[in-house]
Scaffold this motif. Structure first.
Motif, short mmCIF file in Angstrom:
data_model
loop_
_atom_site.label_atom_id
_atom_site.label_comp_id
_atom_site.label_asym_id
_atom_site.label_seq_id
_atom_site.Cartn_x
_atom_site.Cartn_y
_atom_site.Cartn_z
N ARG A 1 0.87 -1.08 -0.08
CA ARG A 1 -0.08 0.04 -0.03
C ARG A 1 0.81 1.30 0.04
NH1 ARG A 1 -5.48 0.67 1.18
NH2 ARG A 1 -6.22 -1.61 1.16
N GLU A 2 0.83 2.13 -1.03
CA GLU A 2 1.34 3.25 -1.01
C GLU A 2 0.75 4.07 0.38
OE1 GLU A 2 2.56 6.22 -4.23
OE2 GLU A 2 1.11 5.06 -4.91
N THR A 3 1.95 4.71 0.91
CA THR A 3 1.75 5.61 2.05
C THR A 3 1.00 6.97 1.78
OG1 THR A 3 4.03 6.25 1.96
CG2 THR A 3 3.44 4.67 3.68
N LEU A 4 -0.15 7.25 2.34
CA LEU A 4 -0.51 8.23 1.70
C LEU A 4 -0.35 9.66 2.79
CD1 LEU A 4 -4.21 7.29 0.55
CD2 LEU A 4 -2.28 8.08 -0.88
#
Lengths: 510, 174
Positions: free
Chosen positions: B171-174
């Motif tokens: 998951r890309e860190t937001l």
């Protein structure tokens, strides 16, 4: 208009673009209308009765112009943008409304572009590049220069806020430090002139050649009538007239020379328009490139966005040691895929730019590999065979000596293919992959191993039997392929590259 | 065959060759894939057979000169080629990558690391649905191989593979 440049923090009211943008649209549109109107004038007023026809014609033109201005005004009225805490929103449309929101973290670059008319009025077009590719990018046309700059700073500040939240990032540089950069490459007048001369446009010559035939009725004399030329020359060079055939030859030479001069002039003008005041800087946020005489562009490209660098040259400029450097990135640059960062430079000027982008120029002890010898033979045979086949109909239908032309071409294709083979090479270093092709005007591509997305070994029917393959590397925003390498080497390269890719996830790349 | 250009005073660094690159066995596609390919080939050959019948009916040439070769060719395309295409295709899934091999004349052997997959599609055409097959498509950000298709998987397998690959996409860190 909602006043001056918005403050750099929390601006949340909807704003309109600069009212003068409506004026720009009107002027641009008038410019576009000028050609059709001129054409209509020529066809309608060809046979006199000017005033009478003008009566019918003028209201029509005025109506069209008026309607366009009205639409431009409504568009301007209905286009608003809002800079929120997390995203920038643009709402537009007269009848059907469209709202688009782009989160700050998805904005890769903010580029400012000034075309000629907006530049006179001090307006800029702000483009938010999201990597979605040319047409889908968000644009705001036009804002005042100060507003554009403020918006750019705002987007960067917001992005840095987010970056600052993730631990391990450097402290966010201030917006002011952001602008001051170290100049990596700039072009002075002399360099521009040199580039312009190398950009000799054969296409322009061809077009002009066609045009002289198509529109010669516009010229006061017949361009290709050498007698006419002789007549023109008859004043001071009357002695030419007496020379008969020689004068015709001179006429032909003058006609050709003027076309060549036009080819040079086209190249020069195009280069001057495009690359006037070319400056490439390295700022805290990345590379910043400004160029253009009438249309001034200002592009900022973060360093990590550079996927690969491409070193190219032309056959003539290469003899003088000139090269050009391009960055391959996801964002598009005025229609072309890569960003030109040094149009004409010597290698020692290019090396620092390559290093600044986080790449290393090929080291002296780099182990270069060649393509397979089978590939050398096959491609020479294929290229030669093509022209040899073309020789058959020529031999049948054309007078005998003409058959020598395709045969000579076949010989040249074979010779160049055999000789050029040794210049097709590739190399793999610990971090990068290098591919070079061409001996007449070599082109070198450098890509970072971890920034590749897939690796494919492709073999056509001949390649399968002859044991070589083309290695296609999935590069974002560009193509990178190494043709004709032995299958075992292709597999070895793929294994090594995949190991590097798999070691780093995509989200860690940025 | 691989030629090295001798230019280096320093010996070359050893290349990390992964062992499981070529000795690796490919997994075959679902057996129904052959039937699906045959149905597709049949659909493609129908217009040619109809055309041949029309020409035959026009009696321009002696009887059977057109229709017989066309029918023989169509039979080869329907019966033989799908089998060979099926055998030429395959995939190999390891802990961090998917390898897709396809093509008879033009062979393509593609490796996509899961870390570079942008999004995943599982799609089914009408023929595929009839045979219980599905196509898995991996999308990457690369310009070449922007989408890598793996057709002829069992429907459930395709979904399982999608879940498996998705769990690898961080998951890309937001």
């Amino acid at each position: 208009m909602t006043g001056e440049a918005p403050p750099a923090r929390a601006q949340s009211t909807a704003q309109r673009t600069d009212p003068r943008s409506f004026l720009v649209r009107g002027l641009t549109m008038l410019g576009q209308l000028a050609v059709p109107i001129a054409l209509a004038m020529v066809t309608i007023f060809d046979d006199g009765e000017f005033a009478e026809r003008l009566l019918y014609f003028l209201p029509l033109v005025l109506a069209v112009v008026g309607a366009n201005f009205a639409i431009a005004y409504l568009r301007w009225l209905r286009l608003t943008y809002t800079t929120g805490a997390e995203d920038i929103r643009v709402e537009s449309g007269i009848v059907s409304r469209a709202a688009r929101s782009v989160p700050y973290e998805r904005i890769q670059d903010v580029s400012l572009e000034q075309k000629f008319i907006p530049r006179l009025l001090g307006l800029v077009e702000v483009k938010f590049e999201t990597g979605a590719g040319g047409a889908d990018d968000l644009k705001l046309a036009y804002l005042s220069e100060a507003q554009g700059e403020a918006l750019r700073r705002l987007v960067r500040a917001r992005r840095e806020d987010e970056a600052a939240q993730t631990p391990g990032e450097d402290a966010a540089p201030s917006a002011v430090a952001d602008e001051a950069g170290e100049v990596l490459f700039a072009m002075d007048g002399r360099r521009l002139l040199t580039l312009g001369l190398f950009e000799f446009s054969l296409a322009a010559v061809a077009v002009l050649f066609g045009a002289t035939q198509q529109f010669e009725f516009l010229l006061p004399f017949d361009f290709w009538d050498f007698d006419e030329w002789r007549h023109v020359l008859a004043g001071p060079g009357a002695w030419l007239a007496g020379l008969g055939f020689a004068a015709q030859v001179i006429g032909a030479v003058i006609a050709s020379l003027s076309l060549i001069a036009l080819g040079f002039a086209t190249g020069l003008v195009r280069t001057l328009l495009r690359d006037w005041g070319f400056v490439l800087e390295k700022t805290a946020r990345g590379f910043r490139r400004r160029r253009g005489l009438f249309t001034r562009t200002d592009v900022v490209m973060p360093v990590h966005r550079v996927q690969a660098v491409e070193l190219g040259t032309g056959w003539l400029r290469y003899r003088f040691g000139w090269h050009g450097l391009k960055f391959v990135s996801l964002a598009q640059d005025a229609g072309s895929l890569s960003h030109v960062v040094a149009p004409l430079a010597q290698l020692d000027e290019i090396d620092p730019i390559i290093r600044a982008a986080g790449f290393a120029p090929p080291a002296a002890d780099l182990e270069w590999h060649r393509a397979s010898r089978n590939y050398r033979f096959d491609s020479a045979a294929l290229e030669g065979g093509f022209f040899a086949l073309a020789a058959i109909p020529v031999a049948v239908f054309a007078p005998a000596p003409f058959v020598l032309i395709p045969l000579a071409l076949a010989g040249m294709a074979i010779a160049s293919s055999l000789y050029g083979w040794q210049f097709h090479r590739h190399a793999l270093s610990a971090k990068q992959i290098f591919a070079r092709r061409g001996w007449f005007s070599p082109r070198t591509q450098l890509a970072s191993r971890v920034k590749l997305h897939s690796v494919e070994i492709a073999q056509g029917p001949i390649a399968q039997r002859r044991g070589y393959a083309t290695l296609h590397l999935g590069l974002a925003g560009g193509a990178l392929a190494i043709p004709g390498i032995p299958l075992a080497r292709a597999r070895e390269l793929r294994g090594a590259i995949i190991e590097s890719i798999a070691a780093k996830d995509f989200s860690q790349l940025a | 065959m691989d030629e090295v250009i001798p230019a280096s005073p320093v010996p070359a660094q050893p290349q990390a060759v992964s062992a499981h690159d070529d000795g690796e066995a490919l997994t075959s596609l679902h057996p129904n894939h052959v039937s699906a390919l045959r149905v597709e080939a049949t659909l493609v050959s129908i217009p040619f057979i109809v055309g041949a019948l029309v020409l035959e009916g026009a009696a321009l040439l002696p009887p059977a000169v057109i229709i017989v070769p066309v029918v023989l060719l169509a039979l080869a395309v329907i019966l033989r080629v799908p089998l060979r295409r099926h055998h030429a295709r395959g995939y190999a899934m390891s802990a961090d990558r998917l390898r897709v091999v396809r093509g008879l004349l033009f062979r393509h052997d593609t490796v996509v690391p899961f870390g570079r997959v942008q999004h995943i599609d599982v799609s089914q055409g009408p023929i595929e649905r009839f045979f219980g097959l599905a196509t898995l498509t991996l999308h990457t950000a690369g310009t070449h191989n922007a989408s890598v298709r793996l057709p002829g998987l069992g429907e459930q397998l395709a979904r399982d593979m999608r879940e498996e690959i998705r769990s690898h996409i961080k998951r890309e860190t937001l």
